[in-house]
Write a protein that holds these residues in place. Sequence first.
Motif, PDB file in Angstrom:
ATOM      1  N   UNK A 271      37.945  10.704   5.509  1.00  0.00           N
ATOM      2  CA  UNK A 271      37.699  11.702   4.462  1.00  0.00           C
ATOM      3  C   UNK A 271      37.537  11.019   3.112  1.00  0.00           C
ATOM      4  N   UNK A 272      38.308   9.955   2.887  1.00  0.00           N
ATOM      5  CA  UNK A 272      38.155   9.190   1.650  1.00  0.00           C
ATOM      6  C   UNK A 272      36.760   8.572   1.571  1.00  0.00           C
ATOM      7  N   UNK A 273      36.264   8.115   2.715  1.00  0.00           N
ATOM      8  CA  UNK A 273      34.920   7.544   2.735  1.00  0.00           C
ATOM      9  C   UNK A 273      33.881   8.605   2.390  1.00  0.00           C
ATOM     10  N   UNK A 274      34.050   9.808   2.912  1.00  0.00           N
ATOM     11  CA  UNK A 274      33.112  10.894   2.598  1.00  0.00           C
ATOM     12  C   UNK A 274      33.148  11.200   1.107  1.00  0.00           C
ATOM     13  N   UNK A 275      34.355  11.215   0.516  1.00  0.00           N
ATOM     14  CA  UNK A 275      34.460  11.453  -0.924  1.00  0.00           C
ATOM     15  C   UNK A 275      33.708  10.373  -1.701  1.00  0.00           C
ATOM     16  N   UNK A 276      33.964   9.100  -1.361  1.00  0.00           N
ATOM     17  CA  UNK A 276      33.311   8.000  -2.069  1.00  0.00           C
ATOM     18  C   UNK A 276      31.797   8.075  -1.908  1.00  0.00           C
ATOM     19  N   UNK A 277      31.347   8.311  -0.689  1.00  0.00           N
ATOM     20  CA  UNK A 277      29.913   8.399  -0.431  1.00  0.00           C
ATOM     21  C   UNK A 277      29.283   9.549  -1.206  1.00  0.00           C
ATOM     22  N   UNK A 278      29.960  10.684  -1.247  1.00  0.00           N
ATOM     23  CA  UNK A 278      29.442  11.855  -1.952  1.00  0.00           C
ATOM     24  C   UNK A 278      29.365  11.602  -3.450  1.00  0.00           C
ATOM     25  N   UNK A 279      30.439  11.043  -4.008  1.00  0.00           N
ATOM     26  CA  UNK A 279      30.471  10.825  -5.452  1.00  0.00           C
ATOM     27  C   UNK A 279      29.450   9.772  -5.876  1.00  0.00           C
ATOM     28  N   UNK A 280      29.354   8.682  -5.123  1.00  0.00           N
ATOM     29  CA  UNK A 280      28.408   7.628  -5.488  1.00  0.00           C
ATOM     30  C   UNK A 280      26.976   8.155  -5.442  1.00  0.00           C
ATOM     31  N   UNK A 281      26.662   8.969  -4.440  1.00  0.00           N
ATOM     32  CA  UNK A 281      25.305   9.532  -4.354  1.00  0.00           C
ATOM     33  C   UNK A 281      24.988  10.392  -5.572  1.00  0.00           C
ATOM     34  N   UNK A 282      25.894  11.297  -5.900  1.00  0.00           N
ATOM     35  CA  UNK A 282      25.619  12.240  -6.988  1.00  0.00           C
ATOM     36  C   UNK A 282      25.713  11.563  -8.346  1.00  0.00           C
ATOM     37  N   UNK A 283      26.757  10.774  -8.552  1.00  0.00           N
ATOM     38  CA  UNK A 283      26.896  10.076  -9.823  1.00  0.00           C
ATOM     39  C   UNK A 283      25.741   9.104 -10.025  1.00  0.00           C
ATOM     40  N   UNK A 284      25.315   8.458  -8.938  1.00  0.00           N
ATOM     41  CA  UNK A 284      24.216   7.515  -9.049  1.00  0.00           C
ATOM     42  C   UNK A 284      22.952   8.163  -9.586  1.00  0.00           C
ATOM     43  N   UNK A 285      22.638   9.361  -9.089  1.00  0.00           N
ATOM     44  CA  UNK A 285      21.448  10.064  -9.576  1.00  0.00           C
ATOM     45  C   UNK A 285      21.628  10.444 -11.045  1.00  0.00           C
ATOM     46  N   UNK A 286      22.794  10.995 -11.374  1.00  0.00           N
ATOM     47  CA  UNK A 286      23.057  11.403 -12.764  1.00  0.00           C
ATOM     48  C   UNK A 286      22.941  10.208 -13.701  1.00  0.00           C
ATOM     49  N   UNK A 287      23.539   9.090 -13.311  1.00  0.00           N
ATOM     50  CA  UNK A 287      23.534   7.897 -14.152  1.00  0.00           C
ATOM     51  C   UNK A 287      22.108   7.384 -14.364  1.00  0.00           C
ATOM     52  N   UNK A 288      21.361   7.249 -13.287  1.00  0.00           N
ATOM     53  CA  UNK A 288      19.999   6.724 -13.401  1.00  0.00           C
ATOM     54  C   UNK A 288      19.104   7.675 -14.186  1.00  0.00           C
ATOM     55  N   UNK A 289      19.318   8.980 -14.005  1.00  0.00           N
ATOM     56  CA  UNK A 289      18.504   9.940 -14.745  1.00  0.00           C
ATOM     57  C   UNK A 289      18.851   9.925 -16.231  1.00  0.00           C
ATOM     58  N   UNK A 290      20.145   9.953 -16.540  1.00  0.00           N
ATOM     59  CA  UNK A 290      20.568  10.003 -17.942  1.00  0.00           C
ATOM     60  C   UNK A 290      20.133   8.763 -18.708  1.00  0.00           C
ATOM     61  N   UNK A 291      20.096   7.623 -18.030  1.00  0.00           N
ATOM     62  CA  UNK A 291      19.724   6.372 -18.679  1.00  0.00           C
ATOM     63  C   UNK A 291      18.221   6.091 -18.586  1.00  0.00           C
ATOM     64  N   UNK A 292      17.465   7.030 -18.026  1.00  0.00           N
ATOM     65  CA  UNK A 292      16.014   6.902 -17.987  1.00  0.00           C
ATOM     66  C   UNK A 292      15.479   5.972 -16.925  1.00  0.00           C
ATOM     67  N   UNK A 293      16.273   5.679 -15.887  1.00  0.00           N
ATOM     68  CA  UNK A 293      15.859   4.709 -14.882  1.00  0.00           C
ATOM     69  C   UNK A 293      15.078   5.325 -13.729  1.00  0.00           C
ATOM     70  N   UNK A 294      14.820   6.618 -13.779  1.00  0.00           N
ATOM     71  CA  UNK A 294      14.040   7.267 -12.715  1.00  0.00           C
ATOM     72  C   UNK A 294      12.689   7.760 -13.200  1.00  0.00           C
ATOM     73  N   UNK A 295      12.364   7.447 -14.450  1.00  0.00           N
ATOM     74  CA  UNK A 295      11.108   7.955 -15.005  1.00  0.00           C
ATOM     75  C   UNK A 295       9.889   7.382 -14.310  1.00  0.00           C
TER      76      UNK A 295
END
Length: 242
Positions: A185-209
């Motif tokens: 379950x901890x792995x699912x939490x880590x996997x879920x957070x990294x996926x979502x945070x990763x998109x937010x981070x890359x989008x906010x910093x302009x790395x997905x343009x």
Amino acid sequence: MTTTDTVVPRRDRLRAATEAEIRATARRLLVAEQGQPPTLRGIAREMGMTAPGLYRYYASLDDLLLALCDDLFGEVHGVVTASLDAHGDDLGARMLAAVRTFRRWALDHPAEFGLMFRSGDGLWADPDDGCEQSRRFAGLFLELFVGLWEARPFPLPDLHGGVAASCGQLAAFARGAGVDLPEPALWVFANSWVRLYGVVCMEALGHLRFMFTDVGPYFEAELEQVARSIGVAYAPPAAAQG
């Protein structure tokens, strides 16, 4: 006024007000320079002070930026918490709202977001030296996840390969956070957070343009997959808000 009331000395009130003004000025300059951290000299000039005068309030620029980050994490924590309150006891809706609200704040405040989550320059080298509010913010999402697991346990992956190799580290993290969850379950939490945070981070910093003119649909697709993996009924943004 009762005898138990505490009166804050005027000198302390003035100091607190000046410290707040310094942080507000630093934030304004950070935004004006599109995420480039301000200098003590620049802050002092903006406030009509001398740079040495700022050392009476903050020992270094890093100390000032840490204090500013504490303010910012407190702000985003308050915004996300307010979004949770709007969804009562519906754990799934609360999770969707929290992640969407975090993304919206990051996109509305890219300069501040970049400062809060920066790495590689020593500011966040040791999590124990970070902001108290940053730990509260991280705990907010972990608490949501734990609540979902306790209310409706979802299917877990087999412990093999990279999952098994990661779980020992995650178990140590969970113990430090005072959380008792099965390792998968901890792995699912880590996997879920990294996926979502990763998109937010890359989008906010302009790395997905280079790929997307609008990251929203991609983010929602990721959110939908994460939601399904943890047993949450996904609702599109319009339906969720309606």
